[in-house]
Design a protein around this motif. Structure first.
Motif, PDB file in Angstrom:
ATOM      1  N   UNK A   1       0.798  -1.229   0.000  1.00 42.56           N
ATOM      2  CA  UNK A   1       0.000   0.000   0.000  1.00 42.56           C
ATOM      3  C   UNK A   1       0.830   1.278   0.000  1.00 42.56           C
ATOM      4  N   UNK A   2       2.066   1.201   0.521  1.00 46.48           N
ATOM      5  CA  UNK A   2       2.912   2.391   0.577  1.00 46.48           C
ATOM      6  C   UNK A   2       4.357   1.968   0.819  1.00 46.48           C
ATOM      7  N   UNK A   3       5.283   2.892   0.634  1.00 46.22           N
ATOM      8  CA  UNK A   3       6.675   2.610   0.978  1.00 46.22           C
ATOM      9  C   UNK A   3       6.812   2.525   2.490  1.00 46.22           C
ATOM     10  N   UNK A   4       7.671   1.633   2.939  1.00 45.49           N
ATOM     11  CA  UNK A   4       7.914   1.531   4.371  1.00 45.49           C
ATOM     12  C   UNK A   4       6.808   0.787   5.088  1.00 45.49           C
ATOM     13  N   UNK A   5       6.674   1.077   6.390  1.00 46.69           N
ATOM     14  CA  UNK A   5       5.687   0.403   7.228  1.00 46.69           C
ATOM     15  C   UNK A   5       4.299   0.994   6.998  1.00 46.69           C
ATOM     16  N   UNK A   6       3.321   0.135   6.771  1.00 45.08           N
ATOM     17  CA  UNK A   6       1.935   0.574   6.664  1.00 45.08           C
ATOM     18  C   UNK A   6       1.205   0.232   7.951  1.00 45.08           C
ATOM     19  N   UNK A   7      -0.012   0.703   8.078  1.00 42.42           N
ATOM     20  CA  UNK A   7      -0.758   0.571   9.327  1.00 42.42           C
ATOM     21  C   UNK A   7      -0.940  -0.887   9.750  1.00 42.42           C
TER      22      UNK A   7
END
Length: 218
Positions: free
Chosen positions: A19-25
Motif C-alpha cells: 500500500x505504501x513505501x515503508x511500514x503501513x498501518x
C-alpha cells in the motif's frame, strides 16, 4: 508500489504489491516479507538493501519478528551505487517485463484497459513473480523453484484472468443438490502448496481442481 525480493542462491523472487513505501498501518509489507522468507526456508539470511529509510524500517521489523532461533543480518549498499546491488536491479527489470507482458496479453484478449489501481493488477504482479520462479530456466538448466526444493512443480497453469471452472476445497461438505463446480477467474498459484487461486464476485478461493472452458468462453 511493489516490494521485490531476490534470493541470490536459488534465484527465486517475490513481487509484493504494497500500500505504501515503508511500514503501513497493518504491516502488510512485513507480513508478506516474512512469508517469502518462510518459503525460502533459510535459518540465517543476509538482507541487502539500499539506504532508503522506509525500506530499512521494514527490514528491521522483519528481523524483530523472525525470532531468536533465526539470524537476520542487514547490509546496505553505498549511496548512489546501484551496481553494488546489481542482482536485485536486474530482478526488478525482469519482474517489470513480466508484468508488462501479462498486462499486454490481458488487454489484447479482453479489449479492456487494466489500470494499475485495479485489484486485478495487484494479483498480476504477484503472479508475475511466481511465473519467474516456475519457468525461468538458468544456465544450469533448472528453474528457481527447482533449485530451492530439489524438484519441479508442475502446476496446471492457464492464462492470467482466464475464466475457469473450479472445485472448492470444501466441496465434499456440500449438500447432494449443490453444484460441485463453480465459475471463477484464475489469478495465480500458491507457491507453498501448489493450490490455484480463483477470484469470484464474492471472494478469493483456493482450489486443487480446475477445468478450462471452451475457447470462446475463456
Amino acid at each position: 508500489k511493489i516490494l521485490v525480493g531476490h534470493d541470490s542462491r536459488s534465484k527465486s523472487c517475490a513481487a509484493i504489491p504494497v500500500p505504501q513505501k515503508g511500514l503501513d498501518h497493518e504491516e502488510y509489507s512485513v507480513r508478506e516479507a516474512l512469508r517469502y522468507l518462510d518459503f525460502l526456508g533459510y535459518q540465517s539470511v543476509m538482507v541487502k538493501t539500499d539506504q532508503e529509510k522506509a525500506l530499512n524500517a521494514v527490514v528491521r521489523r522483519v528481523r524483530q519478528y523472525r525470532g531468536a532461533d533465526t539470524q537476520t543480518m542487514m547490509e546496505n549498499s553505498p549511496v548512489g551505487s546501484s551496481q553494488s546491488n546489481g542482482m536485485i536491479e536486474r530482478r526488478i527489470q525482469s519482474v517489470e517485463g513480466q508484468v508488462r507482458t501479462l498486462r499486454n496479453a490481458f488487454e489484447a484478449r479482453t479489449g479492456a484497459k487494466l489500470p494499475t489501481s485495479s485489484c486485478l493488477f495487484a494479483w498480476m504482479v504477484i503472479h508475475a513473480g511466481n511465473i519467474i520462479n516456475l519457468c525461468e530456466v538458468g544456465k544450469d538448466g533448472k528453474v528457481p523453484f527447482q533449485r530451492l526444493r530439489g524438484r519441479k512443480m508442475h502446476p496446471e497453469l492457464v492464462e492470467f484472468s482466464e475464466r475457469v471452472l473450479f472445485q472448492p476445497l470444501d466441496h465434499k461438505s456440500l449438500g447432494s443438490a449443490q453444484l460441485r463446480w463453480q465459475e471463477g477467474v484464475f489469478v495465480g498459484i500458491r507457491m507453498h502448496t501448489g493450490e490455484k487461486i480463483v477470484a469470484t464476485p464474492e471472494s478469493i478461493c483456493k482450489t486443487r481442481s480446475m477445468r478450462r472452458r471452451i475457447e470462446s468462453e475463456r
